[in-house]
Write an enzyme that holds these catalytic residues in place. Sequence first.
Site, short mmCIF file in Angstrom:
data_model
loop_
_atom_site.label_atom_id
_atom_site.label_comp_id
_atom_site.label_asym_id
_atom_site.label_seq_id
_atom_site.Cartn_x
_atom_site.Cartn_y
_atom_site.Cartn_z
N HIS A 148 21.55 13.80 -67.41
CA HIS A 148 21.43 15.25 -67.44
C HIS A 148 20.49 15.75 -66.34
O HIS A 148 19.64 15.01 -65.81
CB HIS A 148 20.92 15.71 -68.81
CG HIS A 148 19.54 15.18 -69.13
ND1 HIS A 148 18.38 15.74 -68.65
CD2 HIS A 148 19.15 14.12 -69.88
CE1 HIS A 148 17.34 15.07 -69.08
NE2 HIS A 148 17.77 14.07 -69.83
N GLU A 163 19.99 10.88 -76.89
CA GLU A 163 18.71 10.30 -76.49
C GLU A 163 18.14 9.45 -77.62
O GLU A 163 18.50 9.60 -78.80
CB GLU A 163 17.74 11.45 -76.16
CG GLU A 163 16.33 11.03 -75.79
CD GLU A 163 16.25 10.22 -74.52
OE1 GLU A 163 16.63 9.02 -74.57
OE2 GLU A 163 15.81 10.75 -73.49
#
Length: 212
Positions: A8, A88
């Site tokens: 990201h 994550e």
Amino acid sequence: MKMILLRHAESLGNVDELAYTRIPDHALPLTAKGEREARAVAPEIARLLDGSRPAVYVSPYLRTRETLRLLDIQTSCERLVQEPRLREQDWGNLQDPAEQEIQKARRHEFGHFFYRLPFGESGADVDDRVAAFLSDLRMREESHPETVLIVSHGLTLRLLCRRLFGWSIELFESLSNPATCEYRVLEEQDGKWALDRPFAQWRDSPDGETQL
């Protein structure tokens, strides 16, 4: 199969660690710089896709979804799936800044793979869910696109490569995350995967193993 792994773009948590005490990890937005990073990498991702209609798997966290949105490729995707197994590492309770620093120090001391954060995950836990995702991907139906784009997080992407290449835990722990909006390209030929370029190493692997 060709697999494009994209971390990201820069998020608020990358520049302000105290943001984690105010905002849930999954809800951290991109910064203005992060939005520029995502727009800047978009032509490169389009070049790598080379007109194919990929299967896109994205972590459900806001920063990964925003990164994907700014690539502006949604209409050209064969399928687009929010995949929780690509999220994550769960860091547990981050509301106490002092406790954050204690846990980071312990994790660094005992190893990023095996140390389990209180109320959170170890790297090994993430490795398990990445393995389950890859197993499902290998069992894909014949109509599944040959090109796959994964928009996820640094540690998750390194563990995905660890699984595909069979890297040792020692090698994994010696590697750095890709930078924000940095990508890697993996291609499979005759059942073997090749990586377009290695991850940076912040220390030598104790067992002397190198990346393939």
